[in-house]
Enzyme design. Structure first.
Site, PDB file in Angstrom:
ATOM      1  N   ASP A 157      35.191 -50.256 -53.057  1.00 52.79           N
ATOM      2  CA  ASP A 157      35.987 -49.104 -52.649  1.00 52.79           C
ATOM      3  C   ASP A 157      35.401 -47.776 -53.126  1.00 52.79           C
ATOM      4  O   ASP A 157      34.467 -47.745 -53.947  1.00 52.79           O
ATOM      5  CB  ASP A 157      37.437 -49.257 -53.133  1.00 52.79           C
ATOM      6  CG  ASP A 157      37.537 -49.720 -54.593  1.00 52.79           C
ATOM      7  OD1 ASP A 157      36.523 -49.656 -55.312  1.00 52.79           O
ATOM      8  OD2 ASP A 157      38.625 -50.132 -55.004  1.00 52.79           O
ATOM      9  N   ASN A 208      49.807 -53.800 -60.225  1.00 56.61           N
ATOM     10  CA  ASN A 208      50.721 -54.161 -59.132  1.00 56.61           C
ATOM     11  C   ASN A 208      50.141 -55.254 -58.233  1.00 56.61           C
ATOM     12  O   ASN A 208      50.645 -55.505 -57.148  1.00 56.61           O
ATOM     13  CB  ASN A 208      51.085 -52.911 -58.306  1.00 56.61           C
ATOM     14  CG  ASN A 208      49.866 -52.272 -57.637  1.00 56.61           C
ATOM     15  OD1 ASN A 208      48.763 -52.802 -57.712  1.00 56.61           O
ATOM     16  ND2 ASN A 208      50.062 -51.142 -56.989  1.00 56.61           N
ATOM     17  N   HIS A 261      47.093 -55.271 -56.887  1.00 51.19           N
ATOM     18  CA  HIS A 261      46.117 -54.858 -55.871  1.00 51.19           C
ATOM     19  C   HIS A 261      44.712 -55.355 -56.201  1.00 51.19           C
ATOM     20  O   HIS A 261      44.355 -55.544 -57.362  1.00 51.19           O
ATOM     21  CB  HIS A 261      46.163 -53.341 -55.599  1.00 51.19           C
ATOM     22  CG  HIS A 261      45.545 -52.449 -56.617  1.00 51.19           C
ATOM     23  ND1 HIS A 261      46.145 -51.275 -57.027  1.00 51.19           N
ATOM     24  CD2 HIS A 261      44.374 -52.515 -57.299  1.00 51.19           C
ATOM     25  CE1 HIS A 261      45.367 -50.684 -57.906  1.00 51.19           C
ATOM     26  NE2 HIS A 261      44.290 -51.413 -58.089  1.00 51.19           N
ATOM     27  N   GLU A 291      46.681 -52.027 -51.613  1.00 46.57           N
ATOM     28  CA  GLU A 291      47.946 -51.903 -52.321  1.00 46.57           C
ATOM     29  C   GLU A 291      48.962 -52.915 -51.787  1.00 46.57           C
ATOM     30  O   GLU A 291      48.773 -53.473 -50.706  1.00 46.57           O
ATOM     31  CB  GLU A 291      48.473 -50.475 -52.125  1.00 46.57           C
ATOM     32  CG  GLU A 291      47.581 -49.385 -52.729  1.00 46.57           C
ATOM     33  CD  GLU A 291      47.700 -49.281 -54.246  1.00 46.57           C
ATOM     34  OE1 GLU A 291      47.954 -50.299 -54.911  1.00 46.57           O
ATOM     35  OE2 GLU A 291      47.515 -48.163 -54.762  1.00 46.57           O
TER      36      GLU A 291
HETATM   37  C1  GLP Z   1      41.374 -49.635 -59.502  1.00 50.10           C
HETATM   38  C2  GLP Z   1      40.289 -50.244 -58.586  1.00 50.10           C
HETATM   39  C3  GLP Z   1      40.327 -51.744 -58.587  1.00 50.10           C
HETATM   40  C4  GLP Z   1      40.475 -52.214 -60.023  1.00 50.10           C
HETATM   41  C5  GLP Z   1      41.832 -51.839 -60.540  1.00 50.10           C
HETATM   42  C6  GLP Z   1      42.025 -52.127 -62.019  1.00 50.10           C
HETATM   43  O1  GLP Z   1      42.276 -48.805 -58.859  1.00 50.10           O
HETATM   44  N1  GLP Z   1      40.329 -49.769 -57.237  1.00 50.10           N
HETATM   45  O2  GLP Z   1      39.140 -52.265 -57.988  1.00 50.10           O
HETATM   46  O3  GLP Z   1      40.338 -53.615 -60.095  1.00 50.10           O
HETATM   47  O4  GLP Z   1      42.208 -50.523 -60.206  1.00 50.10           O
HETATM   48  O5  GLP Z   1      41.379 -51.184 -62.819  1.00 50.10           O
HETATM   49  P1  GLP Z   1      41.048 -51.436 -64.351  1.00 50.10           P
HETATM   50  O6  GLP Z   1      39.982 -52.467 -64.361  1.00 50.10           O
HETATM   51  O7  GLP Z   1      40.569 -50.117 -64.870  1.00 50.10           O
HETATM   52  O8  GLP Z   1      42.306 -51.908 -64.980  1.00 50.10           O
END
Ligand code: GLP
Length: 248
Positions: free
Chosen positions: A67, A136, A138, A143
């Site tokens: 992403d 959540n 995702h 989402e």
């Molecule tokens: C972000 C990314 C995801 C990631 C998630 C968790 O928004 N788009 O790919 O897995 O949130 O982030 P973190 O690893 O910092 O907890």
């Protein structure tokens, strides 16, 4: 589904690197699907260590990131392109032209999303997809409520995700409200998937993804239909699971 419980974040990165390295040995060229966020950092550190030790060659690796924020230049220090360069690509022998991150600055976003999906298909698909998980549920920026068959497209971020990611920006208002993300369907096409999660704050999401119903309210639950998915999670993150799991 394989669930491997490790004691800490460092072990999580090492274990995931082991799984991917084993698969890399079987192929002359390799396609990785990569994630950003704080979770995969220990994996990227281990990739760098292995590369420097001559144990892992990236010269024939192609990558596709999950992403990218809409509206951030690649040079912006919170863009996911910047993150990947800083935390992995600049430290291993990968050819930059073989690294792909969705273009958040594209004039025609829909066309660039279709092109991204086509590039993945044309190269023969992703051999190993690395995923984190949002609080959540995702994956990527899919989402809750995302179509479980979705492909790469633009998504509007939930307030919860914007708040969670605000820690990387000066203020919450600076967090982009939209992103381009591979779809859940894109992830399902990957040959193998490893999902990493650490910390008690992800325990609910991991429980819902692994032991809840397959439902778009928890996008990661779609992985229950994947033929080869491994969860590598820390003890605190596994605390609520009732399924049997391997402990490392
Ligand atoms: C972000 C990314 C995801 C990631 C998630 C968790 O928004 N788009 O790919 O897995 O949130 O982030 P973190 O690893 O910092 O907890």
């Amino acid at each position: 589904m394989r669930i491997i419980v490790v004691k800490d974040t460092e072990e999580m990165g090492k274990k995931a690197a082991d799984l991917i390295a084993e698969e890399m040995k079987k192929k002359t060229s390799f396609v990785m699907g990569l994630a950003t966020g704080s979770t995969p950092l220990s994996l990227y550190k281990d990739f760098i260590r292995r590369n420097k030790a001559g144990e892992m060659d990236f010269s024939t690796v192609t990558t596709f990131n999950l992403d990218e924020y809409v509206g951030l230049e690649p040079a912006h220090d919170q863009s996911y392109r910047y993150f990947m360069d800083e935390n992995l690509f600049d430290h291993v022998n990968i050819l930059k032209e073989n690294t792909h991150v969705p273009n958040g600055m594209a004039e025609d976003i829909d066309a660039s999303c279709q092109e991204y999906e086509k590039m993945i298909d044309e190269i023969g698909g992703i051999d190993y997809q690395v995923l984190g998980i949002g609080g959540n549920g995702h994956i990527g920026f899919n989402e809750p409520g995302s179509s479980l068959g979705s492909l790469t497209r633009i998504k509007t971020l939930t307030d919860e995700t914007i708040s969670a990611n605000a820690r990387f920006f000066e203020k919450k208002e600076d967090v982009p409200t939209q992103a381009i993300t591979m779809g859940i369907g894109t992830t399902m096409k990957a040959k193998k998937v490893v999902l990493l999660a650490n910390g008690a704050n992800k325990a609910d999401a991991v429980k819902a993804a692994l032991e809840g119903p397959i439902a778009s309210i928890c996008p990661a639950s779609a992985l229950q239909l994947h033929r080869f998915v491994t969860y590598v999670i820390t003890e605190d993150c596994a605390a609520q699971l009732t399924l049997n799991h391997e402990t490392v």
